[in-house]
Design a protein around this motif. Sequence first.
Motif, mmCIF file in Angstrom:
data_model
loop_
_atom_site.group_PDB
_atom_site.id
_atom_site.type_symbol
_atom_site.label_atom_id
_atom_site.label_comp_id
_atom_site.label_asym_id
_atom_site.label_seq_id
_atom_site.Cartn_x
_atom_site.Cartn_y
_atom_site.Cartn_z
ATOM 1 N N LYS A 221 0.845 -1.195 0.000
ATOM 2 C CA LYS A 221 0.000 0.000 0.000
ATOM 3 C C LYS A 221 0.883 1.249 0.000
ATOM 4 C CE LYS A 221 -3.629 -2.074 2.930
ATOM 5 N NZ LYS A 221 -4.370 -1.924 4.213
ATOM 6 N N ILE A 222 0.425 2.316 -0.627
ATOM 7 C CA ILE A 222 1.214 3.552 -0.597
ATOM 8 C C ILE A 222 1.216 4.158 0.806
ATOM 9 C CG2 ILE A 222 0.835 4.066 -3.038
ATOM 10 C CD1 ILE A 222 -1.239 6.147 -2.153
ATOM 11 N N SER A 223 0.303 3.690 1.650
ATOM 12 C CA SER A 223 0.240 4.166 3.038
ATOM 13 C C SER A 223 1.005 3.263 3.999
ATOM 14 C CB SER A 223 -1.219 4.241 3.493
ATOM 15 O OG SER A 223 -1.836 2.956 3.390
ATOM 16 N N ALA A 224 1.646 2.202 3.478
ATOM 17 C CA ALA A 224 2.298 1.202 4.332
ATOM 18 C C ALA A 224 3.732 1.592 4.680
ATOM 19 C CB ALA A 224 2.288 -0.153 3.646
ATOM 20 N N PHE A 225 4.181 1.086 5.827
ATOM 21 C CA PHE A 225 5.555 1.309 6.290
ATOM 22 C C PHE A 225 6.329 -0.006 6.262
ATOM 23 C CE2 PHE A 225 3.091 4.647 8.450
ATOM 24 C CZ PHE A 225 3.797 5.767 8.044
ATOM 25 N N PHE A 226 7.605 0.093 5.912
ATOM 26 C CA PHE A 226 8.486 -1.071 5.834
ATOM 27 C C PHE A 226 9.518 -0.987 6.951
ATOM 28 C CE2 PHE A 226 12.388 -3.107 4.074
ATOM 29 C CZ PHE A 226 11.889 -4.407 3.951
ATOM 30 N N ILE A 227 9.627 -2.065 7.736
ATOM 31 C CA ILE A 227 10.581 -2.126 8.840
ATOM 32 C C ILE A 227 11.546 -3.273 8.568
ATOM 33 C CG2 ILE A 227 10.876 -2.335 11.333
ATOM 34 C CD1 ILE A 227 9.130 0.050 10.584
ATOM 35 N N ASN A 228 12.852 -2.997 8.601
ATOM 36 C CA ASN A 228 13.831 -4.058 8.396
ATOM 37 C C ASN A 228 14.806 -4.130 9.561
ATOM 38 O OD1 ASN A 228 15.314 -6.144 7.346
ATOM 39 N ND2 ASN A 228 16.361 -4.927 5.798
ATOM 40 N N ILE A 249 5.675 3.670 -1.076
ATOM 41 C CA ILE A 249 5.358 3.323 0.310
ATOM 42 C C ILE A 249 5.506 4.585 1.151
ATOM 43 C CG2 ILE A 249 6.056 0.911 0.049
ATOM 44 C CD1 ILE A 249 8.681 1.582 1.451
ATOM 45 N N ALA A 250 4.931 4.558 2.355
ATOM 46 C CA ALA A 250 4.877 5.776 3.170
ATOM 47 C C ALA A 250 6.176 6.078 3.899
ATOM 48 C CB ALA A 250 3.736 5.670 4.177
ATOM 49 N N GLY A 251 6.950 5.049 4.190
ATOM 50 C CA GLY A 251 8.179 5.298 4.935
ATOM 51 C C GLY A 251 8.829 3.997 5.362
ATOM 52 N N ALA A 252 9.968 4.113 6.027
ATOM 53 C CA ALA A 252 10.710 2.924 6.441
ATOM 54 C C ALA A 252 11.478 3.172 7.725
ATOM 55 C CB ALA A 252 11.677 2.492 5.336
#
Length: 320
Positions: A221-228, A249-252
């Motif tokens: 989603k373009i509103s989703a956040f990615f955490i690694n 994506i919205a951020g990370a």
Amino acid sequence: MAKRKVVITQNIDENYINAIRELLQDWEVIAGKDSSIWSNHIKDAEIIVGWKKELASSVSEQESKVRWIQTWSAGVDSLPLEKLEARDIQLTSANGVHAYPISETIFALMLSLTRKIPEYVRNQQKKKWDHSGLKLEIHEKTIGILGIGAIGKETAKIAKAFGMRVIGVRNSLKNEENVDKIAVMDELHSVLPECDYVVNTLPLTNNTRNVFGAKEFSLMKISAFFINIGRGETVVEKELIHALQEEQIAGAGLDVFENEPLDQASPLWDMENVIITPHTAGSTEYYDKRVLEDIFIPNLKNYLTESKPFINVVDYGKGY
């Protein structure tokens, strides 16, 4: 007859050294972080606790007496696994030590991105009173957790406290407490469009290298956040940067990178929708205690009676 020998390549509390010596009364115990303390003992050591890259050549040689290596880290991708397997060396990891601190970091990143904490810190530094368009909540959202090991399980448990829907992605369809839906890695593409947060806790193996790239980011989603917080090389970093720049994506929130330290020229440093931590998600005041009390000492007791450890035994075929 020469004594059997254990080498611990870390500085640990004297109480732990005494506890180990009590178990190994007829052994020689060498402990200390400085290589000058243990370098001359490696070829004679039967057990090594704490991996160092300079050990690789010694433990691979036929005359080495090493039978068991206990790493000081959860990941084992930096070890010469093929050579260790060829020599039939038993390998155990520190998997599980990080479950509390890394799950705390995951939610610190998720909450900070959701509630615009970095932006408010920047405003504070400028003495700027501004709403900054804050609106998102974490409650009742969907979190996708890639990898349901100790970290993934603890993250899922915390997610439930926020009323979140939890999707777990793993190599098997075995059900897991606090996980609403389990998917296998082959189903990743169908899972990503459902997630408001995608958390990568995967180890680095031949199967996970570059598993997250342009296609995967395009499905989020373009509103989703990615955490690694897993391993940097599981993600194609230039394609993550592109996804962030193009607002796919919205951020990370990133604790790990393809190359560490992160190059000062990396665009990630200057992105306002990115939080960077320097591979410290697992740092904790209880690290030594958990490695020694929960893993090594129980394994040592079993090794002395059964000739093998039983906790966190690495499967060479899987790479973890």
